[in-house]
Design a protein around this motif. Structure first.
Motif, PDB file in Angstrom:
ATOM      1  N   GLU A   1      18.933  -3.681   3.440  1.00 53.89           N
ATOM      2  CA  GLU A   1      17.738  -3.162   2.750  1.00 53.89           C
ATOM      3  C   GLU A   1      16.556  -4.048   3.047  1.00 53.89           C
ATOM      4  O   GLU A   1      16.619  -5.210   3.061  1.00 53.89           O
ATOM      5  CB  GLU A   1      17.993  -3.131   1.245  1.00 53.89           C
ATOM      6  CG  GLU A   1      19.220  -2.321   0.909  1.00 53.89           C
ATOM      7  CD  GLU A   1      18.925  -0.940   0.379  1.00 53.89           C
ATOM      8  OE1 GLU A   1      17.791  -0.706  -0.020  1.00 53.89           O
ATOM      9  OE2 GLU A   1      19.829  -0.127   0.374  1.00 53.89           O
TER      10      GLU A   1
ATOM     11  N   ARG B   1      14.387  -8.434   9.349  1.00 51.41           N
ATOM     12  CA  ARG B   1      15.274  -7.591   8.537  1.00 51.41           C
ATOM     13  C   ARG B   1      15.183  -6.136   9.006  1.00 51.41           C
ATOM     14  O   ARG B   1      16.188  -5.441   9.127  1.00 51.41           O
ATOM     15  CB  ARG B   1      14.906  -7.706   7.056  1.00 51.41           C
ATOM     16  CG  ARG B   1      15.782  -6.879   6.153  1.00 51.41           C
ATOM     17  CD  ARG B   1      15.534  -7.088   4.653  1.00 51.41           C
ATOM     18  NE  ARG B   1      14.148  -7.264   4.249  1.00 51.41           N
ATOM     19  CZ  ARG B   1      13.570  -8.429   3.956  1.00 51.41           C
ATOM     20  NH1 ARG B   1      14.250  -9.549   4.003  1.00 51.41           N
ATOM     21  NH2 ARG B   1      12.310  -8.486   3.607  1.00 51.41           N
ATOM     22  N   THR B   2      13.963  -5.671   9.282  1.00 47.74           N
ATOM     23  CA  THR B   2      13.779  -4.310   9.787  1.00 47.74           C
ATOM     24  C   THR B   2      14.531  -4.113  11.094  1.00 47.74           C
ATOM     25  O   THR B   2      15.191  -3.088  11.296  1.00 47.74           O
ATOM     26  CB  THR B   2      12.275  -4.015   9.981  1.00 47.74           C
ATOM     27  OG1 THR B   2      11.632  -4.091   8.710  1.00 47.74           O
ATOM     28  CG2 THR B   2      12.040  -2.652  10.592  1.00 47.74           C
TER      29      THR B   2
ATOM     30  N   GLY C   1       9.315  -9.683   7.148  1.00 51.63           N
ATOM     31  CA  GLY C   1      10.342  -8.648   7.000  1.00 51.63           C
ATOM     32  C   GLY C   1      10.683  -7.960   8.305  1.00 51.63           C
ATOM     33  O   GLY C   1      11.565  -7.097   8.343  1.00 51.63           O
ATOM     34  N   LEU C   2      10.004  -8.333   9.382  1.00 51.05           N
ATOM     35  CA  LEU C   2      10.266  -7.684  10.663  1.00 51.05           C
ATOM     36  C   LEU C   2      11.700  -7.935  11.136  1.00 51.05           C
ATOM     37  O   LEU C   2      12.363  -7.022  11.633  1.00 51.05           O
ATOM     38  CB  LEU C   2       9.262  -8.151  11.722  1.00 51.05           C
ATOM     39  CG  LEU C   2       9.423  -7.545  13.119  1.00 51.05           C
ATOM     40  CD1 LEU C   2       9.399  -6.023  13.073  1.00 51.05           C
ATOM     41  CD2 LEU C   2       8.340  -8.078  14.049  1.00 51.05           C
TER      42      LEU C   2
ATOM     43  N   TRP D   1      17.694  -1.677  11.817  1.00 53.35           N
ATOM     44  CA  TRP D   1      17.604  -0.695  12.887  1.00 53.35           C
ATOM     45  C   TRP D   1      18.812  -0.781  13.819  1.00 53.35           C
ATOM     46  O   TRP D   1      19.346   0.250  14.238  1.00 53.35           O
ATOM     47  CB  TRP D   1      16.301  -0.879  13.672  1.00 53.35           C
ATOM     48  CG  TRP D   1      16.157   0.145  14.754  1.00 53.35           C
ATOM     49  CD1 TRP D   1      15.597   1.377  14.645  1.00 53.35           C
ATOM     50  CD2 TRP D   1      16.617   0.028  16.105  1.00 53.35           C
ATOM     51  NE1 TRP D   1      15.689   2.033  15.858  1.00 53.35           N
ATOM     52  CE2 TRP D   1      16.307   1.232  16.761  1.00 53.35           C
ATOM     53  CE3 TRP D   1      17.270  -0.976  16.827  1.00 53.35           C
ATOM     54  CZ2 TRP D   1      16.616   1.461  18.107  1.00 53.35           C
ATOM     55  CZ3 TRP D   1      17.585  -0.756  18.164  1.00 53.35           C
ATOM     56  CH2 TRP D   1      17.259   0.455  18.788  1.00 53.35           C
TER      57      TRP D   1
ATOM     58  N   MET E   1       6.498  -0.658   7.872  1.00 56.18           N
ATOM     59  CA  MET E   1       6.835  -1.205   9.177  1.00 56.18           C
ATOM     60  C   MET E   1       7.470  -0.097  10.018  1.00 56.18           C
ATOM     61  O   MET E   1       8.358   0.590   9.561  1.00 56.18           O
ATOM     62  CB  MET E   1       7.796  -2.375   9.010  1.00 56.18           C
ATOM     63  CG  MET E   1       7.930  -3.179  10.241  1.00 56.18           C
ATOM     64  SD  MET E   1       8.002  -4.980  10.090  1.00 56.18           S
ATOM     65  CE  MET E   1       6.955  -5.411   8.756  1.00 56.18           C
ATOM     66  N   THR E   2       6.991   0.066  11.220  1.00 60.76           N
ATOM     67  CA  THR E   2       7.480   1.144  12.071  1.00 60.76           C
ATOM     68  C   THR E   2       8.797   0.765  12.730  1.00 60.76           C
ATOM     69  O   THR E   2       9.105  -0.409  12.925  1.00 60.76           O
ATOM     70  CB  THR E   2       6.443   1.476  13.168  1.00 60.76           C
ATOM     71  OG1 THR E   2       6.214   0.305  13.943  1.00 60.76           O
ATOM     72  CG2 THR E   2       5.143   1.958  12.566  1.00 60.76           C
ATOM     73  N   SER E   3       9.570   1.785  13.079  1.00 61.80           N
ATOM     74  CA  SER E   3      10.839   1.568  13.768  1.00 61.80           C
ATOM     75  C   SER E   3      10.571   1.105  15.195  1.00 61.80           C
ATOM     76  O   SER E   3       9.546   1.465  15.785  1.00 61.80           O
ATOM     77  CB  SER E   3      11.643   2.858  13.809  1.00 61.80           C
ATOM     78  OG  SER E   3      12.103   3.179  12.531  1.00 61.80           O
TER      79      SER E   3
END
Length: 153
Positions: A153, A88-89, A85-86, A93, A1-3
């Motif tokens: 995480e 959480r990402t 999971g986006l 971030w 998954m990209t930042s």
């Protein structure tokens, strides 16, 4: 998954679409249009507060650096991307962004009727600081000292 990347003017329709899709189901529950749906998305993008993820945009955060903390104004994940999971990402971030800015704390709030969000924030180590009515909104305020907490995480 990209930042996440900084949103640009061309992203404003997608920002509005993701926020509307993510928050629309709360209108009936809380009895009022959620605050993120009322924001001036173009102004937030122009001010450099909005960061988007996905192509097409599937999630976003609106963050505001304040004295001593990073304020997470909005986090939204399109319903089609929930469970990937986006979210959480994006939360990870936000905390990393605060560290990059030298800010020791992340603060946010959620409507008291958005109990799913409350469970999520508490799972990520956020603590309730207060509950306060703000006009038609019953809000629970949170904070997390990111200097003394492991990264998400």
């Amino acid at each position: 998954m990209t930042s996440p990347r900084p949103a640009v003017a061309a992203d404003v329709p997608a920002v509005k679409a993701v926020i509307d899709a993510a928050f629309h189901h709360y209108i009936e529950r809380i009895g009022v249009v959620p605050a993120p749906m009322r924001e001036d998305h173009a102004a937030n993008v122009a001010a450099g507060r909005v960061f988007v993820a996905g192509e097409p945009v599937a999630g976003l955060v609106v963050v505001v650096p304040e004295a001593g903390h990073l304020y997470l104004d909005t986090i939204a994940v399109h319903p089609d991307a929930q469970g990937t999971g986006l979210g959480r990402t994006l939360m990870a971030w936000v905390e990393e962004r605060a560290r990059e800015l030298g800010l020791p704390e992340v603060r946010l709030l959620t409507n008291a009727m958005m109990w799913e969000n409350q469970k999520l924030y508490e799972r990520y180590g956020y603590e309730v600081t207060e509950r306060r009515a703000d006009g038609p909104y019953d809000r629970i305020h949170y904070r997390k000292n990111i200097l003394n907490s492991p990264p998400i995480e």
